[in-house]
Write an enzyme that holds these catalytic residues in place. Structure first.
Site, PDB file in Angstrom:
ATOM      1  NE  ARG A 240      -1.986   1.856   3.410  1.00 28.74           N
ATOM      2  CZ  ARG A 240      -1.967   1.766   4.737  1.00 28.74           C
ATOM      3  NH1 ARG A 240      -2.699   0.853   5.357  1.00 28.74           N
ATOM      4  NH2 ARG A 240      -1.218   2.569   5.453  1.00 28.74           N
ATOM      5  CG  HIS A 244      -6.661   2.769   5.721  1.00 35.09           C
ATOM      6  ND1 HIS A 244      -6.817   1.506   5.195  1.00 35.09           N
ATOM      7  CD2 HIS A 244      -7.915   3.185   6.057  1.00 35.09           C
ATOM      8  CE1 HIS A 244      -8.101   1.171   5.217  1.00 35.09           C
ATOM      9  NE2 HIS A 244      -8.783   2.178   5.739  1.00 35.09           N
ATOM     10  CE1 TYR A 253       0.399   2.363   8.911  1.00 32.60           C
ATOM     11  CE2 TYR A 253      -0.817   3.972  10.219  1.00 32.60           C
ATOM     12  CZ  TYR A 253      -0.625   3.308   9.035  1.00 32.60           C
ATOM     13  OH  TYR A 253      -1.435   3.567   7.961  1.00 32.60           O
TER      14      TYR A 253
HETATM   15  C1  LIG Z   1     -15.926  -5.100   9.849  1.00 33.45           C
HETATM   16  C2  LIG Z   1     -15.021  -3.927   9.724  1.00 33.45           C
HETATM   17  N1  LIG Z   1     -14.209  -3.612  10.745  1.00 33.45           N
HETATM   18  C3  LIG Z   1     -13.386  -2.555  10.653  1.00 33.45           C
HETATM   19  C4  LIG Z   1     -13.364  -1.781   9.546  1.00 33.45           C
HETATM   20  C5  LIG Z   1     -12.453  -0.551   9.468  1.00 33.45           C
HETATM   21  N2  LIG Z   1     -11.439  -0.752   8.445  1.00 33.45           N
HETATM   22  C6  LIG Z   1     -11.604  -0.281   7.200  1.00 33.45           C
HETATM   23  S1  LIG Z   1     -10.418  -0.791   6.169  1.00 33.45           S
HETATM   24  C7  LIG Z   1      -9.616  -1.621   7.407  1.00 33.45           C
HETATM   25  C8  LIG Z   1      -8.363  -2.356   7.114  1.00 33.45           C
HETATM   26  C9  LIG Z   1      -8.558  -3.338   6.024  1.00 33.45           C
HETATM   27  O1  LIG Z   1      -7.353  -3.968   5.751  1.00 33.45           O
HETATM   28  P1  LIG Z   1      -7.209  -4.981   4.551  1.00 33.45           P
HETATM   29  O2  LIG Z   1      -8.338  -5.946   4.583  1.00 33.45           O
HETATM   30  O3  LIG Z   1      -5.847  -5.528   4.577  1.00 33.45           O
HETATM   31  O4  LIG Z   1      -7.441  -4.096   3.268  1.00 33.45           O
HETATM   32  P2  LIG Z   1      -6.575  -2.854   2.768  1.00 33.45           P
HETATM   33  O5  LIG Z   1      -7.277  -1.636   3.285  1.00 33.45           O
HETATM   34  O6  LIG Z   1      -5.204  -2.996   3.318  1.00 33.45           O
HETATM   35  O7  LIG Z   1      -6.596  -2.931   1.297  1.00 33.45           O
HETATM   36  C10 LIG Z   1     -10.314  -1.509   8.599  1.00 33.45           C
HETATM   37  C11 LIG Z   1      -9.881  -2.077   9.886  1.00 33.45           C
HETATM   38  C12 LIG Z   1     -14.234  -2.137   8.511  1.00 33.45           C
HETATM   39  N3  LIG Z   1     -14.293  -1.435   7.372  1.00 33.45           N
HETATM   40  N4  LIG Z   1     -15.030  -3.206   8.624  1.00 33.45           N
END
Ligand SMILES: Cc1ncc(C[n+]2csc(CCOP(=O)(O)OP(=O)(O)O)c2C)c(N)n1
Ligand SMILES: Cc1ncc(C[n+]2csc(CCOP(=O)(O)OP(=O)(O)O)c2C)c(N)n1
Ligand SMILES: [Mg+2]
Ligand SMILES: [Mg+2]
Lengths: 332, 327, 327, 332
Positions: A240, A244, A253
């Site tokens: 990434r 975020h 971090y």
């Molecule tokens: C059920 C749920 N819990 C928490 C979140 C908050 N949240 C949004 S994106 C994220 C991280 C997602 O990480 P990943 O699945 O690795 O996808 P990336 O964003 O790295 O592409 C979190 C914790 C959410 N969207 N849904």
């Protein structure tokens, strides 16, 4: 590489368009013209490799929020994307109801997804089941991040697909972060692909910065699915390259050095080099393509800025399917 | 007394409880180095280390289920759900497990656990970063549900939640995190879970609210005061168990009741407040019991014109007060 | 007209819909060879085969989530949840996904899906085989919630649910599966989702109920009729969206309202009915709005003395009717 | 077999007691004296093998409804069990609130579980986390059926335990059925133990009709957990020798021949043969033991029948921990 040159070029163009549009979104955000952006920068190879493996517009897609390149590749226009960013009525995902990058594109068989991660995974399984019950020859492509694979929801989705033997390709875009958390905080295994063995599906981990490697892995999985061979799991390893989202500050971090280091394997650069080595792309052709794309992006922004917002009262409908006509009437 | 924001008060409450009791720990997504996506746990990882501030895998059911287990062993977990909208994957653990544990084991096992979650709309969050989820829990015996509306209560209720021997859901009005400021007493204090509070005495009608809507209601009450309407405002604070006495005492005084929340109207928390008044305060009433709430659509739309349409605000509340006062 | 039991009517409804539309299929635990643990799907696997009656892995979220996906493709799934108590693992999929799909996609995607679940107590099922879960869903715009109280409605509402273009939760009062018998019209018919029904006209007071409690309320109404109290009984049938018109019309006629359900009192469905009356029927009321419901404990205890204490029954309902009638 | 002879005998006695009590429960049901029974017949080796691997009463247990033998082995008395069946006040699991076999035994560190399957799995992980945070040297034993491993709840529990490296032993009692469904309807793998590789924990499948095989596998996992080596997954393969519960009729979905066939590997018979071969048990000693157990069971039934039911009003408490005193006062 058995892909025709023009297809390779088309794939590259899709990556570059996604990149330029995404970069433009960050600028719009800095300009205060949009309130939120969640970026796909660094994910273009994983997405384009996957989506070119399906029959776009015919097969079904159950995507996640970073999939800008997938959406563009199945036909979302840049202007439509920017309208979504701005909450304009012309936003094809939701008429301005959902946050940006919460996709849906009915005309291209891309279903609507929400923010809670992995909720779209069982939908992919269900679509796969429907395809199988109807005897159609479609497949479903569905994506999540590696963090989302910690959800029971994702596990149940893959398990149902495996037991029911339905045509779904589960692609996990492992970008090394779930907001601030690294994969070792999500799982006690070295690669998401290892989850496949516990679920009884073929699993493979590929270099997600190499669009052609992703394409090959997905193509194999898509073929198997279409021929009745059931679901597969594909991990595309990438990075990434942005925080975020526009709400995040990743300096708390991860180090700047780490981020810089990964810029070397920027998937757009990797693909450009590959095409140059294969003599499919010259520096000049690249510059032309880039200029054209940038103009396209500017035109999209211009169109979106001029487009109207929804009226307040449009929000009243459609809660139920019976009200869809009402909703259509109100913004006709 | 020092002034601070709502989120600072919450953070200070957690800090003090971590300091006070080594059985207290925090578990959730991005609560460690990142300090939480809203920065509610900022600095706590550095101060207490990875054993007390635990970054969990991305799975709310796991967070709450693990919290329940640790609580059964005698720990005092604070589980953070990143947004209230994401609490539903943990619904089974909260409703079927945490809530029923004490009763089903005839008191042998209890679950002293706090679940914190930012809730509410008006922040451009669309359908999935704006939800008010309290009504899904204010129906479940065994749970306690609190919603602070100011920094003083936020800190005091948080400390009570951590020390409570039962599962407590602590919903934080996130739009007010930095917007709502107020004085917080120095030194140790708690605010009890249970009692609602008359935050503005008045005589013409009673307005019941909580969280961000309480903040707006106070503003609306000032507006209408200038027009000669003297509204009593009650901050419900603890939504479950319901503080029927305070609600009924207020209606006894004013004879009129308006309930305000930003959750959908139908089946929202206001329904129980209205039912309480209609059943036990009937003879005090001299007007219909009114509710001002979000319309019955599935969520807060992202686009600003639609979001504004959805959300109650001081003007809409003032209008509803005027309307009821003139009944 | 043939007489049949509630569960036979439900089965016949499914049978006819499977026959009528090849996009209809059933998915759930043990719905195949076993015919469901209550035998609701008995014989359907043999008649329609494993492609139409699908035994799923033991995971409710998976069942509903898969159902949603199939519905998006255009199928008409009937998802069976073995007991309503086990619906919570699927809560996120129902509330965040199925309910919000049409709205969030601005009508592009819809979820024509039926979720069936047996609910209710009095059958020795203890805390986890007795739950009434309707109030967790009668607050969620985008869902429809129906509860039949007799075989005719059971079949007619089931057929409407299957044909409805929206997600419909269809809760079956399992204590009545074989206890409640009644006539079912021959040939094709449906009962519309939406309208409540005055099942016993009366003039002294209105009693609102559904499911098993409606069955008991009719018995209670007969009891008190002998004493000269003429109760109007309204079978709410569709709990969500709320049929406010029928509720208010009845109160306009009688001036008094009692709501009966076997779910906990606080925050139960009765709260919304009471709030509806307190808000829009206020001027018709000549007595407090009363609710007779289960006490606010976390579940129906298993042991008989405690179960009996928990459950409303015709005697308790009759007592509540007498009490209100004499106000 | 490095287990002392008296321990082997104790294990066998635990199995036989569980069996006889369970058989008696079916009789009570036929007699109309109890309304419901869910049986552990066929599971005795899996349960006794597992529970003898922990320090009973010191380590913690998060069980599931078939675990009668585990509960007896940690000290639930037969009379207490029968009181639970009858909904008597003396039921130690819940004072008559829960259905039979929904265990809890505070004095022996057995936590309360509910009916929704796999809900107790994350609790085991949480207890493990608490043990680790406190620096205690306890371990947690937790059980489910193979069907329950289809739940996301189970997956998240094991995954959290693996990531947090906490001392939990996850035992899956695979009895070939989840009510009417066979394992191939739950999962696309041949053995539940294969799920371990996707979760990054050691996994093993053992013959669950051989109490000593189960014991050895669990002992290894318990030792590893106690030494800080994290969680393990153990599948104990057995067969459900009865219908799912007294409400079930298994003739609709499996043949009588199949059931008969499995009686050959009845775990109680297997253990008896093993002890006879090892000259630890004689036919005479067995007969004595059995007679003594049967008397114990009859005495338990007698006691339970005479015990009082709860008063109706006891059901009012304790909803909250503050009311525990009230509850105690009301049935003092
Ligand atoms: C059920 C749920 N819990 C928490 C979140 C908050 N949240 C949004 S994106 C994220 C991280 C997602 O990480 P990943 O699945 O690795 O996808 P990336 O964003 O790295 O592409 C979190 C914790 C959410 N969207 N849904
Ligand atoms: C969440 C949930 N869904 C459904 C049920 C109903 N149910 C009770 S036991 C059972 C089968 C469990 O099978 P398995 O896990 O293999 O355990 P076994 O009974 O075979 O020991 C089912 C479906 C339940 N208890 N919980
Ligand atoms: Mg990621
Ligand atoms: Mg089993």
């Amino acid at each position: 590489m058995d892909l025709a040159q023009d297809v390779q070029l088309e794939m590259f163009r899709a990556m570059l368009l996604s990149r330029r549009l995404d970069e433009r979104a960050w600028v719009l955000h800095r300009q205060g013209k949009i309130a939120f952006h969640i970026s796909g920068i660094g994910h273009e190879a994983a997405q384009v490799g996957a989506v070119f493996a399906i029959r776009r517009g015919y097969d079904w897609v159950s995507p996640y929020y970073r999939d800008l390149a997938i959406l563009l590749a199945v036909g979302m226009t840049p202007a439509e994307f920017v309208m979504g960013m701005m909450g304009k009525r012309g936003d094809p995902t939701s008429g301005g109801r959902q946050m940006p990058s919460h996709w849906s594109l009915k005309r291209a068989n891309v279903i609507s997804h929400s923010a809670p991660v992995a909720t779209q995974s069982p939908h992919a399984t269900g679509i796969g089941l429907a395809i199988k019950l109807r005897g159609d020859d479609r497949v479903v492509l569905t994506t999540v991040g590696e963090g989302a694979t910690s959800q029971g929801e994702w596990y149940e989705a893959v398990n149902f697909a495996a037991v029911l033997q339905v045509p779904v390709v589960f692609v996990v875009q492992n970008n090394m972060y779930a907001i601030s958390e690294t994969p070792d905080m999500q799982m006690a295994i070295k690669s998401v692909a290892e989850k496949a063995c516990g679920l009884g599906v073929p699993g493979i981990s590929v270099d997600g910065t190499d669009v052609f490697a992703v394409y090959r892995a997905c193509q194999e999985a898509v073929d198997r699915a279409r021929q009745g061979g059931g679901p597969s799991l594909i991990e595309a390893r990438t990075y990434r390259m942005t925080p975020h989202s526009s709400d995040d500050d990743d300096r708390t971090y991860r180090s700047r050095e780490e981020v810089e280091e990964h810029k070397k394997s920027d998937p757009v650069l990797v693909a450009k080099r590959q095409l140059e080595e294969r003599a499919i792309l010259t520096e000049k052709a690249y510059a032309e393509m880039d200029a054209q794309i940038k103009a396209e992006v500017e035109e999209a922004v211009r169109q979106a800025e001029q487009a109207p917002y929804p009226e307040a009262e449009e929000a009243l409908h459609p809660v139920y399917a019976e009200e869809i006509r009402l909703a259509e009437a109100s913004h006709a | 007394m020092p002034e601070m924001t709502l989120i600072e008060a919450i953070r200070q409450g957690m800090d003090e409880e971590l300091e006070r009791d080594k059985d207290v720990f925090i578990i959730g997504e991005d609560v460690g180095k990142r300090g939480g996506v809203f920065r509610a746990t900022m600095g706590l990882f550095e101060k207490y280390g990875p054993q007390r501030v635990i970054d969990s895998p991305l799975a709310e059911l796991g967070i709450v289920g693990t919290g329940i287990g640790a609580a059964l062993y005698g720990m005092r977990p604070i589980c953070e759900i990143q947004f209230a909208d994401f609490i539903y994957p943990a619904f089974n653990q909260i409703v079927n497990e945490a809530a029923k544990m004490c009763y089903r084991s005839n008191g042998d096992w209890t679950v002293p656990m706090t679940i914190r979650a930012p809730y509410g709309g008006g922040i451009g969050g669309g359908l999935y970063h704006s939800q008010s989820v309290e009504a899904s829990f204010t129906h479940i015996p065994g749970l306690k549900v609190v919603v602070p509306s100011n920094p003083r209560d936020a800190k005091g209720l948080l400390k009570s939640a951590v020390r409570d021997p039962n599962p407590v859901l602590y919903f934080e009005p996130k739009k007010g995190y930095r917007l709502i400021k107020g004085e917080v007493p120095e030194g140790e204090y708690t605010v009890p879970i249970g009692p609602a509070q008359v935050s503005r005495p008045g005589k013409d009608l009673s307005v019941f609210a909580y969280g961000m809507m309480h903040y707006y209601t106070l503003q609306a009450a000032e507006k209408v005061a200038a027009e000669g309407i003297d509204a009593e405002v009650v901050d419900l604070r603890t939504l479950y168990p319901v503080d029927r006495e305070t609600i009924l005492a207020s209606v006894r005084k004013t004879g009129k009741a308006l309930i305000v929340h930003e959750d959908n109207l139908t089946g929202g928390y206001g329904a129980e407040v209205a039912a309480t008044i209609a059943e036990w305060g009937f003879q005090d009433l001299d007007a219909p019991v009114r509710r001002l709430a979000a319309p019955d659509v599935p969520g807060v739309p992202f686009s600003h014109p639609m979001q504004d349409w959805f959300m109650p605000n001081p003007d809409k509340i003032a209008a509803a007060i005027r309307d009821l006062a003139s009944f």
